[in-house]
Write an enzyme that holds these catalytic residues in place. Structure first.
Site, PDB file in Angstrom:
ATOM      1  N   ASP A   1       0.809  -1.115   0.460  1.00  0.00           N
ATOM      2  CA  ASP A   1      -0.127   0.182   0.408  1.00  0.00           C
ATOM      3  C   ASP A   1       0.985   1.572   0.100  1.00  0.00           C
ATOM      4  OD1 ASP A   1      -2.726   1.487   0.170  1.00  0.00           O
ATOM      5  OD2 ASP A   1      -3.270   0.934   1.896  1.00  0.00           O
TER       6      ASP A   1
HETATM    7  C1  BGC Z   1      -5.002   2.947   0.088  1.00  0.00           C
HETATM    8  C2  BGC Z   1      -5.349   2.714  -1.270  1.00  0.00           C
HETATM    9  C3  BGC Z   1      -4.838   3.409  -2.316  1.00  0.00           C
HETATM   10  C4  BGC Z   1      -3.593   3.899  -2.117  1.00  0.00           C
HETATM   11  C5  BGC Z   1      -2.860   4.507  -4.014  1.00  0.00           C
HETATM   12  C6  BGC Z   1      -3.755   4.400   0.182  1.00  0.00           C
HETATM   13  O1  BGC Z   1      -3.329   4.813   1.168  1.00  0.00           O
HETATM   14  O2  BGC Z   1      -5.064   3.185   1.178  1.00  0.00           O
HETATM   15  O3  BGC Z   1      -6.304   1.896  -1.552  1.00  0.00           O
HETATM   16  O4  BGC Z   1      -4.896   2.627  -3.370  1.00  0.00           O
HETATM   17  O5  BGC Z   1      -3.149   4.753  -1.086  1.00  0.00           O
HETATM   18  O6  BGC Z   1      -3.713   6.114  -3.662  1.00  0.00           O
END
Ligand code: BGC
Length: 854
Positions: A228
């Site tokens: 993530d």
């Molecule tokens: C979120 C993800 C997301 C990623 C990119 C993170 O903060 O948990 O779901 O895909 O950011 O934006």
């Protein structure tokens, strides 16, 4: 193929290989000519495909939020949405869509509840697999997220979810395992949070057991495990655990540190090679791998891709149909709905969400929509010319004041309307100035290089007599002064945390009342902010200047709305959540609507017997007045076609064919998991297997509306259930999603209109002393039947419905004894049943069913 790739990888030096394992930017992966690797580009998901932000002002298709997709209970709808996302990805040059999110709705207060499909693992897995198929059949990678048990937001970068191994397998890992088996997503995202399963306690990206042993080992996963965003906090530990790609880049904890770790023998070079091969496989799958090319040589052309036309009516029709189908008719006393447009003369559209609908949840899933159709616009377009439509807010539902009207602000030299920013370096030397006509300086990050501080100054003019509220919201280290007096300040300097945990766009705010008499007042405001450094997300300041002028009170607005409701033929009251309530980054404190909304509904329903209440929310909210209103619709966060979809439903042009994918509790005290606040860094999943409706069943509480509930336009009789095969033999080690018995359920549409039914099958395990849910969803299917017609629906129940995870042997085994399959319209409206006798036979499971049930 793989041998050839392996040879190419073997020819690269360690630095070149490691370079590939961290993103090149916020969204792109690095390219490597010597491997034939072109840049692969990712984008969020899952309400649409946002794109990389490189095209200023780029918009896109905005779908209903995932919990609405959950409410369709229809894999065909999810697959169609996957295809639509794939076309969007092709339009925007995106190869990997960061969706679907298949965490479970364990607690209804979870900030990302709207982003998940359901509280049930099978419903989540089935719809998630369909979405992945829709995307990947069009050559776009899905990224299944967030592996695993990242089911709430509070403290999300640090907490560990403590879950016993059986619950982890049977509930939280189950949708991931099912989707992997049925649709093979090409990437999986590892979560911010961690898991303690009693065997290993670690942050997810360092969890060897779950990433390396289970996902890549036991489940033979051959795709890429992506971190993530900004979640990776270690070098060797995450590399060895099974993480393949650190996002975003180009900085991060791998790079030179990983090279050193390999040289020191902490990470085997073969581990690095495996990651590179996985990245090549991903690139090949999305058409981004060609033959290698030499420096200076022109890149070989990439395989052609369909170039879809810009989004248009056909796409809008898909989104409109999805939102209408997802709508759940919770209650319809006296058959008030659908409305007969020919007989109407006037409609009063009332409520804070009628005036400002909430179309999508907040956070990384946000998509700037190509167009939006509000409830008012949809109704105006659909109602015949003779019907009068009036619109009334009936009180605000926002806790925060709106952004200040820029015409009330003037730069300190009074040369222009707006707020002036002065940029200063660390020594306080000015680097430049800029004036913007807005009170929303949220997430603003474009300032001259070397900027360390941003000082915003403006003169505010408040003219109307009465009490004005000024409200300031900033993040990081800051000081707010009004007429030279400090009124608000902050000291937080952990940059990335501001982005990830409290959402910098939702800072705590401070209110300051200002009374104005007959003369206007001028106030000098200074907001002095340090730039926040948020790693891969860049550098930013957040400054919000909000203002609420004196105006009618909520009570006055409610009185006005009630009078309008009384005058009209029908009142449509839209209540719900908004961007202050439902978003990634924080969990809700409770499930209540604002007290004004509850008061508004009660007052309108008391004044107008023909009142339809529409709930515009992605996650449960308490409806203490539910029994007082004749018609009640749940319209979700419906995406861009909100207004058209609602009009279609209200006027009977489409069936609100949705069924709740989660339980709507009647009272706060009935919620099995009312919050998920970590205690000493632990979120303890003491609810075990009893998530959602299973928790309500165990406690014996009566929900406001149960899991699976939804009336639709017609009535159904369940006539007969038969087993398609009376003997099923299966291997205990069959993969997730392997079929068990299949049932034929005959049902009749006994109502006046055609309708679509979701036939639901729940399994009740024998009382064998092993913990069990009272019942668990074990299969479902959708059938459309004309009025008066009879249909037979085939429902397959997976073998897993008759198995338990055995912690001793770390494997699945049959749960022997008599299981009862109960068939019906919701988890609490069960009409037919059929018993399954489960025995074992030398490592296999044997299921015996009677030919017909009761
Ligand atoms: C979120 C993800 C997301 C990623 C990119 C993170 O903060 O948990 O779901 O895909 O950011 O934006």
């Amino acid at each position: 193929m793989t041998d050839r790739w392996a040879a190419l990888v073997a020819a690269l030096d360690l630095e070149s290989k490691v370079r590939l394992l961290t993103g090149a930017s916020l969204w792109a992966l690095p390219a490597e000519p010597r491997l034939g690797l072109h840049p692969v580009v990712a984008s969020d998901g899952p309400q649409g495909v946002r794109g990389t932000g490189e095209v200023p002002g780029q918009t896109g298709l905005l779908a209903p939020a995932p919990s609405a997709v959950g409410a369709t209970w229809d894999p065909a709808v999810a697959e169609r949405l996957g295809r639509l996302f794939a076309a969007e990805a092709h339009r925007k040059g995106v190869d990997v869509v960061l969706a679907p999110a298949v965490n479970l709705q364990r607690t209804p207060v979870a900030g990302r509840h709207f982003e998940y499909l359901s509280e049930d693992p099978l419903l989540t897995g089935t719809l998630g697999a369909a979405l992945v198929r829709g995307l990947q059949e069009a050559g776009v990678a899905a990224c299944l997220k967030h592996f695993v048990a990242n089911d709430s937001e509070t403290g999300r970068t640090r907490y560990r979810a403590r879950i016993d191994a059986r619950t982890l397998r049977e509930v939280y890992l189950a949708p991931f395992e099912q989707i992997l088996a049925q649709a093979g997503p090409w990437s999986v995202m590892g979560a911010y949070s961690g898991v303690d399963d009693g065997i290993e306690s670690a942050p997810m990206l360092e969890h060897r057991r779950l990433l390396r042993d289970v996902l890549k080992g036991e489940w033979s996963y051959d795709g890429v495990v992506i971190s993530d965003w900004a979640a990776t906090r270690s070098t060797a530990a995450s590399a060895n655990a099974g993480l393949d790609l650190v996002m975003p880049g180009p900085d991060g904890p791998w790079g030179a540190r990983l090279v050193d770790a390999v040289r020191r023998g902490e990470v085997d070079e073969a581990v690095v090679d495996d990651k590179v091969l996985r990245l090549m496989r991903l690139a090949a799958r999305v058409g981004r791998l060609t033959r290698p090319w030499a420096p200076g040589e022109e890149r070989p052309p990439l395989p052609g891709r369909p170039v879809p036309p810009p989004p248009g009516e056909e796409d809008f029709a898909v989104l409109r149909d999805t939102a209408a189908r997802a709508t759940v008719l919770l209650r319809n006393e006296g058959g008030l709905l659908p409305l007969d447009a020919r007989r109407l003369t006037s409609v009063a559209l009332i409520g804070p969400n009628a005036v400002q609908p909430y179309l999508q949840g907040g956070g990384s899933a946000y998509v700037p929509a190509v167009r939006t159709v509000t409830f008012e616009e949809g109704l105006r377009a659909a109602l015949p010319g003779h019907v009068g439509l009036t619109v009334h807010r009936g009180g605000s539902s926002r806790r925060r004041a709106p952004f200040i009207d820029p015409s009330r602000t003037s730069s300190p030299d009074l040369a222009a309307a707006g707020v002036r920013a002065e940029y200063l370096d660390a020594a306080g030397v000015p680097l430049g100035t800029e004036v913007r006509r807005t009170g929303d300086w949220g997430g603003f990050g474009s300032f001259p290089p070397g900027t360390h501080r941003v000082v915003l100054r403006t003169r505010i003019t408040l003219a109307e007599p009465g009490t004005h509220l000024l409200e300031f919201g900033c993040s990081g280290r800051f000081r707010v002064e009004l007429d030279g007096e400090t009124v608000h300040s902050g000291q937080h300097d952990r940059g990335v945390e501001l982005i990830l945990e409290s959402s910098h766009s939702h800072p705590e705010t401070h209110r300051h009342p200002v009374s104005v008499g007959t003369e206007p007042r001028h106030l000098d405001l200074t907001m002095d902010l340090c730039v926040v450094d948020a790693d891969g997300y860049g550098r930013f300041v957040t400054a919000q200047l909000r203002h609420l002028p004196p105006g009618p009170s909520a009570a006055e607005e409610i009185t006005e709305a009630v009078a309008a409701a009384r005058r009209a033929d029908v009142a449509v009251v839209v209540v719900g959540t908004n961007e202050e309530t439902e978003s990634e980054g924080w969990d809700r404190p409770d499930l209540r609507l604002t007290p004004q909304q509850d008061e508004l509904v009660r007052a309108v329903a008391a004044a107008q017997p023909r009142t339809v209440v529409v709930v515009n929310a992605g996650a449960p909210v308490l409806l203490p007045w539910a029994a007082e209103v004749p018609s009640l619709l749940w319209a979700w966060l419906p995406g861009q076609e909100a207004g058209h979809a609602l009009a279609d439903v209200l006027l009977g042009r489409a069936e609100p064919a949705g069924r709740l994918p989660w339980t709507l509790p009647a009272r706060a005290e009935d919620v099995p998991v009312p919050d998920a606040v970590p205690v000493d860094g632990i979120v303890d999943y003491t609810d075990g297997l009893h998530i959602g409706y299973r928790g309500h069943d165990r406690a014996g509480t009566t929900p406001a509306f149960p899991f699976g509930h939804g009336l639709g336009w017609t009535r159904w009789s369940y006539d007969r259930a038969e087993a398609l095969r009376t003997l099923v033999r299966a291997d205990d080690a069959s993969p997730a999603g392997a079929d068990g018995p299949a049932l034929a359920v005959t049902l009749t549409n006994t109502g006046p209109r055609a309708g679509r039914e979701v036939v639901q099958v729940y399994a009740e395990a024998p009382d064998d002393g092993i913990d069990r849910p009272v019942r668990a969803l074990a299969g479902f299917t959708c059938v459309s039947v004309p009025a008066g017609g009879t249909a037979t629906a085939a429902v397959t129940v997976p073998l897993r419905a008759f198995q338990v995870w055995d912690e001793q042997t770390a494997g699945w085994r049959a749960r022997t004894g008599r299981h009862r399959l109960r068939i019906g319209r919701s988890s609490r409206d069960l009409r037919l049943e059929l018993d399954v006798e489960v025995t074992t036979d030398g490592g296999g499971t044997v299921l015996r069913l009677p030919a017909t049930g009761r």
